[in-house]
Write an enzyme that holds these catalytic residues in place. Structure first.
Site, PDB file in Angstrom:
ATOM      1  N   THR A   1      -2.661   0.367  -6.729  1.00 60.70           N
ATOM      2  CA  THR A   1      -2.915  -0.399  -7.956  1.00 60.70           C
ATOM      3  C   THR A   1      -4.221  -1.175  -7.808  1.00 60.70           C
ATOM      4  O   THR A   1      -5.088  -1.137  -8.684  1.00 60.70           O
ATOM      5  CB  THR A   1      -1.744  -1.365  -8.244  1.00 60.70           C
TER       6      THR A   1
ATOM      7  N   ASN B   1       2.262  11.442 -11.167  1.00 67.37           N
ATOM      8  CA  ASN B   1       3.431  10.884 -10.488  1.00 67.37           C
ATOM      9  C   ASN B   1       4.754  11.253 -11.157  1.00 67.37           C
ATOM     10  O   ASN B   1       5.784  11.283 -10.511  1.00 67.37           O
ATOM     11  CB  ASN B   1       3.298   9.358 -10.395  1.00 67.37           C
TER      12      ASN B   1
ATOM     13  N   GLN C   1      -0.514  10.335  -5.230  1.00 65.10           N
ATOM     14  CA  GLN C   1       0.570  11.307  -5.024  1.00 65.10           C
ATOM     15  C   GLN C   1       0.130  12.495  -4.174  1.00 65.10           C
ATOM     16  O   GLN C   1       0.959  13.157  -3.548  1.00 65.10           O
ATOM     17  CB  GLN C   1       1.090  11.818  -6.373  1.00 65.10           C
TER      18      GLN C   1
ATOM     19  N   SER D   1      -2.447   5.181  -1.181  1.00 64.85           N
ATOM     20  CA  SER D   1      -1.450   4.157  -0.892  1.00 64.85           C
ATOM     21  C   SER D   1      -0.585   4.607   0.282  1.00 64.85           C
ATOM     22  O   SER D   1      -0.228   5.786   0.375  1.00 64.85           O
ATOM     23  CB  SER D   1      -0.577   3.925  -2.120  1.00 64.85           C
ATOM     24  N   ALA D   2      -0.244   3.670   1.168  1.00 60.33           N
ATOM     25  CA  ALA D   2       0.503   4.047   2.379  1.00 60.33           C
ATOM     26  C   ALA D   2       1.964   4.397   2.092  1.00 60.33           C
ATOM     27  O   ALA D   2       2.528   5.296   2.703  1.00 60.33           O
ATOM     28  CB  ALA D   2       0.428   2.922   3.412  1.00 60.33           C
ATOM     29  N   HIS D   3       2.589   3.665   1.144  1.00 57.40           N
ATOM     30  CA  HIS D   3       4.049   3.814   1.028  1.00 57.40           C
ATOM     31  C   HIS D   3       4.484   5.121   0.360  1.00 57.40           C
ATOM     32  O   HIS D   3       5.670   5.426   0.336  1.00 57.40           O
ATOM     33  CB  HIS D   3       4.681   2.591   0.352  1.00 57.40           C
TER      34      HIS D   3
ATOM     35  N   THR E   1      -8.163 -11.581   5.079  1.00 61.06           N
ATOM     36  CA  THR E   1      -7.781 -11.165   6.422  1.00 61.06           C
ATOM     37  C   THR E   1      -7.044  -9.839   6.367  1.00 61.06           C
ATOM     38  O   THR E   1      -6.116  -9.677   5.570  1.00 61.06           O
ATOM     39  CB  THR E   1      -6.874 -12.238   7.063  1.00 61.06           C
TER      40      THR E   1
ATOM     41  N   CYS F   1      10.216   4.957 -16.305  1.00 61.91           N
ATOM     42  CA  CYS F   1       8.946   4.674 -15.631  1.00 61.91           C
ATOM     43  C   CYS F   1       8.150   3.566 -16.284  1.00 61.91           C
ATOM     44  O   CYS F   1       7.464   2.806 -15.636  1.00 61.91           O
ATOM     45  CB  CYS F   1       8.094   5.932 -15.562  1.00 61.91           C
TER      46      CYS F   1
HETATM   47  C1  LIG Z   1       2.593   4.753  -6.789  1.00 58.69           C
HETATM   48  C2  LIG Z   1       1.370   5.033  -7.572  1.00 58.69           C
HETATM   49  C3  LIG Z   1       0.423   4.031  -7.830  1.00 58.69           C
HETATM   50  C4  LIG Z   1       0.629   2.592  -7.403  1.00 58.69           C
HETATM   51  O1  LIG Z   1       0.523   2.471  -6.033  1.00 58.69           O
HETATM   52  P1  LIG Z   1       0.877   1.100  -5.282  1.00 58.69           P
HETATM   53  O2  LIG Z   1       0.359   1.291  -3.904  1.00 58.69           O
HETATM   54  O3  LIG Z   1       2.364   0.978  -5.331  1.00 58.69           O
HETATM   55  O4  LIG Z   1       0.184   0.002  -6.002  1.00 58.69           O
HETATM   56  C5  LIG Z   1      -0.720   4.385  -8.526  1.00 58.69           C
HETATM   57  N1  LIG Z   1      -0.927   5.644  -8.936  1.00 58.69           N
HETATM   58  C6  LIG Z   1      -0.048   6.623  -8.713  1.00 58.69           C
HETATM   59  C7  LIG Z   1      -0.354   7.999  -9.178  1.00 58.69           C
HETATM   60  C8  LIG Z   1       1.133   6.359  -8.024  1.00 58.69           C
HETATM   61  O5  LIG Z   1       2.003   7.334  -7.804  1.00 58.69           O
END
Ligand SMILES: *Cc1c(COP(=O)(O)O)cnc(C)c1O
Length: 425
Positions: free
Chosen positions: A95, A174, A202, A222-224, A263, A349
């Protein structure tokens, strides 16, 4: 790109799968988030305790140890997309990366032009910064998608004007898993001298990405979404031909070459780097295995449940994602009845409202069909047994719900629903 393949062992997979063994729902929402891979957690732990230094501390070994770990993480992330480590800026997630890319370029190039091209099916983390810029006097063109969910590159070419400063088109969607024609779009932007940003959240670590070959100038990650921790992400910013500059969102100590002060969250970055390394090393084997499971699931759904629609291109799609509409059923009531499965619906969503998915609507689905959709994602921990159990539950629930549906009864009797005049009451 990678030299060795390191496949997660069945034990690794089992350890990432606490959800099933504890009798909790089967998790099939890996596009929303993933559990942290145990190998990633192991790599992170020392950086919470004995290796707790501030990566910006230059005067002692605590700082040096932290800085070295950050730089290894940076290298691993850069390698996945064919970038150099200096081109990676750490953020709090995709984000923030999208915000930095879009608002940062817009502000930096404000004197050059104030027109941006994006697409109607983008994530809110792209659409909302664009809307914000519209309120600040910028102009945004929102390109439509074809019924298969893809943007036509020719439309991108047609939308570019003399004052266009940025094109932002996501790599993979997504909600549907549909993959856009990124190399073609990159080529067009490169030829026209317009910066190209892609939200690759994604796709990163799941399908091959090369920022050189694909002419990508900015890329969000994004890591998660790749079995790393929540709260860390990155933005790739091209350094040569052309050198991309952004005005930062956050000012402070000038960390990350001034692009993003604050940081650095060293443990999270170590985890992100480890997750990226594992993703790159196992990509080939894992995507083959996941694709096989997804196709198994798709074949079973299509052959065992009548009146289903698979939403979006099958050919241009992430291996693990499937979006299915079950006609004459509301996705919400289906999810309520599916207590044993964690999936998301085509309505959930967009915040807490029950608006049908704008992504599916943009692909030409009517409200009814958009409302009847589920997104199912297969991930690293998913087994064939889980897939089969989910399809069994789906088939049973869909049949039950349709039994109670007057619409379904009419369809069975051969009544064409489109000819019926409904009266409001
Ligand atoms: C999950 C997602 C985001 C947001 O990522 P965050 O790291 O949770 O802020 C943005 N774009 C897409 C396509 C996503 O799948």
């Amino acid at each position: 790109m990678t030299t060795q393949t390191q496949t997660p062992s069945p034990e690794d997979r089992a350890r990432t799968r606490p959800a099933v063994t504890a009798g909790r729902p089967i998790y099939m929402d890996y596009a929303a988030t993933c559990p942290v891979d145990p190998r990633v957690l192991d790599a992170m732990l020392p950086y919470f305790t004995e290796k707790f230094g501030n990566a910006a501390s230059r005067t002692h070994s605590y700082g040096w140890v932290a800085e070295e770990a950050v730089e290894i993480g940076r290298e691993r992330i850069a390698e996945v997309i064919g970038a150099s480590p200096k081109e990676i800026t750490f953020t709090s997630g995709a984000t923030e990366s999208n915000n930095l890319a879009i608002k940062g370029v817009a502000e930096y190039l404000a004197d050059k032009g104030r027109h941006i091209v994006t697409c109607v099916t983008e994530h809110k983390a792209v659409l909302d910064p664009c809307k914000y810029l519209e309120r600040k006097g910028y102009e945004v063109t929102y390109l439509p998608v074809a019924p298969d969910g893809r943007v036509d590159p020719q439309r991108v070419a047609d939308a570019i004007r003399d004052d266009t400063i940025l094109v932002s088109i996501m790599f993979a969607n997504n909600e549907t898993g549909v993959v856009h024609p990124v190399p073609e779009i990159g080529r067009i932007c490169h030829e026209r001298g317009v910066l190209f940003h892609t939200d690759a959240t994604q796709a990163f670590g799941k399908i091959p990405i090369d920022v050189q070959e694909m002419n990508i100038d900015l890329l969000s990650m994004s890591a998660h979404k790749i079995y790393g921790p929540k709260g860390v992400g990155a933005l790739y910013l091209r350094r040569r031909r052309p050198r991309v500059r952004v005005v930062p969102l956050i000012h402070g100590g000038g960390h990350e070459r001034g692009n993003r002060s604050g940081t650095l969250p060293v443990p999270l970055i170590v985890g992100f780097g480890e997750a990226a390394k594992i993703a790159a090393e196992s990509m080939e084997e894992e995507s083959r295995r996941i694709l096989e499971l997804r196709e198994h699931m798709r074949r079973r759904i299509e052959s065992e449940i009548p009146e289903v629609v698979i939403n979006g291109s099958i050919e241009h799609r992430l291996p693990g994602t499937l979006n299915v509409s079950f006609k004459y059923i509301e996705g919400e009531s289906l999810i309520m009845g599916l207590r044993g499965v964690a999936v998301s619906s085509g309505s959930a969503c967009t915040s807490a409202s029950l608006e049908p998915s704008y992504v599916l609507r943009a692909m030409g689905l009517d409200d009814e069909l958009a409302h009847s959709s589920l997104r199912m994602c297969i991930g690293r921990p998913t087994t064939r047994e889980e897939v089969d159990a989910v399809v069994d539950m789906l088939a049973e629930r869909v049949a039950k719900l349709r039994e109670m549906s007057p619409l379904w009864e009419m369809v069975q009797e051969g009544i064409d629903l489109s000819t019926i005049e409904w009266t409001a009451h």
